[in-house]
Write an enzyme that holds these catalytic residues in place. Structure first.
Site, short mmCIF file in Angstrom:
data_model
loop_
_atom_site.label_atom_id
_atom_site.label_comp_id
_atom_site.label_asym_id
_atom_site.label_seq_id
_atom_site.Cartn_x
_atom_site.Cartn_y
_atom_site.Cartn_z
N LYS A 13 0.83 -1.21 0.00
CA LYS A 13 0.00 0.00 0.00
C LYS A 13 0.86 1.26 0.00
O LYS A 13 0.68 2.16 -0.81
CB LYS A 13 -0.92 0.02 1.24
CG LYS A 13 -1.78 -1.23 1.39
CD LYS A 13 -2.61 -1.20 2.67
CE LYS A 13 -1.86 -1.23 3.98
NZ LYS A 13 -1.14 -2.47 4.31
N ARG A 88 -9.89 0.36 9.03
CA ARG A 88 -9.37 -0.96 9.37
C ARG A 88 -10.32 -1.76 10.22
O ARG A 88 -10.01 -2.88 10.59
CB ARG A 88 -8.11 -0.74 10.18
CG ARG A 88 -6.84 -1.19 9.52
CD ARG A 88 -5.80 -0.68 10.48
NE ARG A 88 -4.58 -1.37 10.46
CZ ARG A 88 -3.50 -0.94 9.79
NH1 ARG A 88 -3.56 0.11 9.02
NH2 ARG A 88 -2.39 -1.59 9.91
N ARG A 127 12.23 -4.64 4.56
CA ARG A 127 11.80 -3.25 4.38
C ARG A 127 12.69 -2.29 5.15
O ARG A 127 13.08 -2.54 6.28
CB ARG A 127 10.36 -3.07 4.86
CG ARG A 127 9.99 -1.57 4.90
CD ARG A 127 8.54 -1.29 4.98
NE ARG A 127 7.87 -2.00 6.05
CZ ARG A 127 6.55 -2.06 6.16
NH1 ARG A 127 5.78 -1.45 5.28
NH2 ARG A 127 6.01 -2.74 7.15
N ARG A 160 11.40 -0.52 10.79
CA ARG A 160 10.30 -0.28 11.71
C ARG A 160 10.36 -1.26 12.86
O ARG A 160 10.71 -2.41 12.67
CB ARG A 160 8.96 -0.42 10.97
CG ARG A 160 8.44 0.89 10.46
CD ARG A 160 7.28 0.73 9.52
NE ARG A 160 6.15 -0.03 10.03
CZ ARG A 160 5.02 -0.20 9.37
NH1 ARG A 160 4.85 0.37 8.19
NH2 ARG A 160 4.04 -0.92 9.89
N ARG A 171 -0.06 -8.74 13.56
CA ARG A 171 -0.62 -7.78 12.61
C ARG A 171 -1.48 -8.51 11.57
O ARG A 171 -2.52 -8.01 11.14
CB ARG A 171 0.51 -6.99 11.92
CG ARG A 171 1.18 -5.99 12.89
CD ARG A 171 2.57 -5.59 12.44
NE ARG A 171 2.58 -4.85 11.19
CZ ARG A 171 3.65 -4.70 10.41
NH1 ARG A 171 4.80 -5.25 10.75
NH2 ARG A 171 3.56 -4.03 9.30
P1 AP5 Z 1 4.86 -1.44 1.83
O1 AP5 Z 1 4.37 -0.77 0.61
O2 AP5 Z 1 5.65 -0.65 2.79
O3 AP5 Z 1 3.67 -2.24 2.57
P2 AP5 Z 1 2.32 -1.72 3.23
O4 AP5 Z 1 1.18 -2.39 2.56
O5 AP5 Z 1 2.31 -0.24 3.31
O6 AP5 Z 1 2.49 -2.42 4.65
P3 AP5 Z 1 2.50 -1.84 6.13
O7 AP5 Z 1 3.31 -2.83 6.93
O8 AP5 Z 1 2.91 -0.42 6.18
O9 AP5 Z 1 1.02 -1.99 6.51
P4 AP5 Z 1 0.40 -2.04 7.87
O10 AP5 Z 1 -1.01 -1.92 7.52
O11 AP5 Z 1 0.77 -3.20 8.70
O12 AP5 Z 1 1.09 -0.81 8.66
P5 AP5 Z 1 0.58 0.64 9.01
O13 AP5 Z 1 1.74 1.54 8.96
O14 AP5 Z 1 -0.63 0.97 8.26
O15 AP5 Z 1 5.72 -2.72 1.33
C1 AP5 Z 1 6.36 -3.61 2.23
C2 AP5 Z 1 7.73 -4.01 1.70
O16 AP5 Z 1 7.58 -4.77 0.51
C3 AP5 Z 1 8.61 -2.81 1.32
O17 AP5 Z 1 9.93 -3.13 1.65
C4 AP5 Z 1 8.42 -2.68 -0.21
O18 AP5 Z 1 9.58 -2.14 -0.84
C5 AP5 Z 1 8.19 -4.12 -0.63
N1 AP5 Z 1 7.24 -4.27 -1.74
C6 AP5 Z 1 6.10 -3.54 -1.96
N2 AP5 Z 1 5.45 -3.98 -3.06
C7 AP5 Z 1 6.19 -5.04 -3.53
C8 AP5 Z 1 6.02 -5.91 -4.65
N3 AP5 Z 1 4.97 -5.81 -5.48
N4 AP5 Z 1 6.95 -6.89 -4.85
C9 AP5 Z 1 8.03 -7.02 -3.98
N5 AP5 Z 1 8.23 -6.19 -2.90
C10 AP5 Z 1 7.32 -5.22 -2.69
O19 AP5 Z 1 0.14 0.44 10.54
C11 AP5 Z 1 1.08 0.22 11.56
C12 AP5 Z 1 0.37 0.12 12.90
O20 AP5 Z 1 -0.29 1.35 13.21
C13 AP5 Z 1 -0.75 -0.93 13.01
O21 AP5 Z 1 -0.24 -2.21 13.33
C14 AP5 Z 1 -1.63 -0.34 14.11
O22 AP5 Z 1 -1.08 -0.57 15.37
C15 AP5 Z 1 -1.55 1.15 13.82
N6 AP5 Z 1 -2.62 1.61 12.91
C16 AP5 Z 1 -2.44 2.19 11.68
N7 AP5 Z 1 -3.63 2.49 11.11
C17 AP5 Z 1 -4.58 2.10 12.01
C18 AP5 Z 1 -6.00 2.13 12.00
N8 AP5 Z 1 -6.69 2.63 10.95
N9 AP5 Z 1 -6.67 1.64 13.08
C19 AP5 Z 1 -6.00 1.15 14.15
N10 AP5 Z 1 -4.65 1.07 14.22
C20 AP5 Z 1 -3.94 1.55 13.16
ZN ZN Z 2 2.34 1.16 4.93
#
Ligand code: AP5
Ligand code: ZN
Length: 216
Positions: A13, A88, A127, A160, A171
């Site tokens: 994402k 979410r 990552r 991270r 997660r």
């Molecule tokens: P990347 O694009 O960084 O992945 P992402 O989908 O953004 O994954 P996240 O881990 O950021 O999602 P998340 O939902 O767990 O975390 P968030 O920050 O929202 O890609 C990942 C890796 O793969 C990178 O190294 C990239 O280069 C590589 N890659 C990408 N595409 C690729 C491809 N096609 N092929 C190969 N490699 C690829 O949330 C973190 C925390 O915050 C949560 O756990 C929670 O505690 C809190 N939080 C956030 N939002 C909420 C909410 N709405 N409600 C409650 N808690 C929340």
């Molecule tokens: Zn993300």
């Protein structure tokens, strides 16, 4: 145009969001990035969120809804929003609809990033992120020009705290238990589009581009 990106941790994402945002001139709202900024800044909210994020649980609906509500007030968001990591839970999805309805707006498209769970560990462990901008790289799949350094600012990249095998399991549990069920809500509204997020980064981008432009 108002778009939501939904997918498990590491599904891509945050990698695709900057591209879509520039393409369509949208305002990118990523609750994970906002929460990490609050943790770094050491605000009261950041202090509350830190332990929850570090163990891979979801922060309360109230906190993230407040963050989104505030962020949507920015004038840049008038043109449209790109939500990454929000909503979410079903409470967040409903609240979002209420917030948009009150402004005579609605969600136009929800993109589901579909991947097999077993590939996520490699993505998460490799990552590296640039904390100030939220830009993400991968040591193997999307390396920076210079090892450990952000391409644009020249600043250092970090890992991270929640990017490890143990927290990833938590997660993924939160994703399957609380987030994936809201896909049905959007499917019924006929705005859900599933993307094959196992493909290469550029191919995922291509699928997203097509899915958005085909319907405008
Ligand atoms: P990347 O694009 O960084 O992945 P992402 O989908 O953004 O994954 P996240 O881990 O950021 O999602 P998340 O939902 O767990 O975390 P968030 O920050 O929202 O890609 C990942 C890796 O793969 C990178 O190294 C990239 O280069 C590589 N890659 C990408 N595409 C690729 C491809 N096609 N092929 C190969 N490699 C690829 O949330 C973190 C925390 O915050 C949560 O756990 C929670 O505690 C809190 N939080 C956030 N939002 C909420 C909410 N709405 N409600 C409650 N808690 C929340
Ligand atoms: Zn993300």
């Amino acid at each position: 145009l108002n778009i939501i990106l939904i997918g498990p941790p590491g599904s891509g994402k945050g990698t695709q969001a900057p591209i879509i945002k520039d393409d369509l001139c949208l305002c990118h709202l990523a609750t994970g990035d906002m929460l990490r900024d609050a943790v770094t800044a050491g605000t009261e909210l950041g202090k509350q969120a830190k332990a929850i994020m570090d163990r891979g649980d979801l922060v309360s609906d109230e906190i993230v809804i407040g963050l989104i509500d505030d962020a949507m007030k920015q004038p840049e968001c008038e043109r449209g929003i790109l939500l990454d990591g929000f909503p979410r839970t079903s409470v967040q999805a409903q609240k979002l609809d209420e917030m948009l309805n009150s402004k005579q707006k609605s969600i136009d498209r929800v993109l589901e990033f579909k991947v097999n769970d077993d590939i996520l560990i490699e993505r998460i462990e490799g990552r590296r992120i640039h904390p100030a901008s939220g830009r993400s790289y991968h040591t193997k799949f999307n390396p920076p020009k210079v090892d450990g350094i952000d391409d644009i600012t020249g600043e250092s990249l970090i890992q991270r705290k929640d990017d490890n095998a143990e927290v990833l399991i938590k997660r993924m549990g939160a994703y399957h238990g609380l987030t994936a069920p809201i896909l049905d809500y959007y499917r019924q509204k006929n705005i859900l589009k599933t993307i094959d997020a196992m493909a290469e980064i550029s191919q995922v981008g291509q699928q997203i581009h097509e899915s958005i432009y085909n319907k405008i």
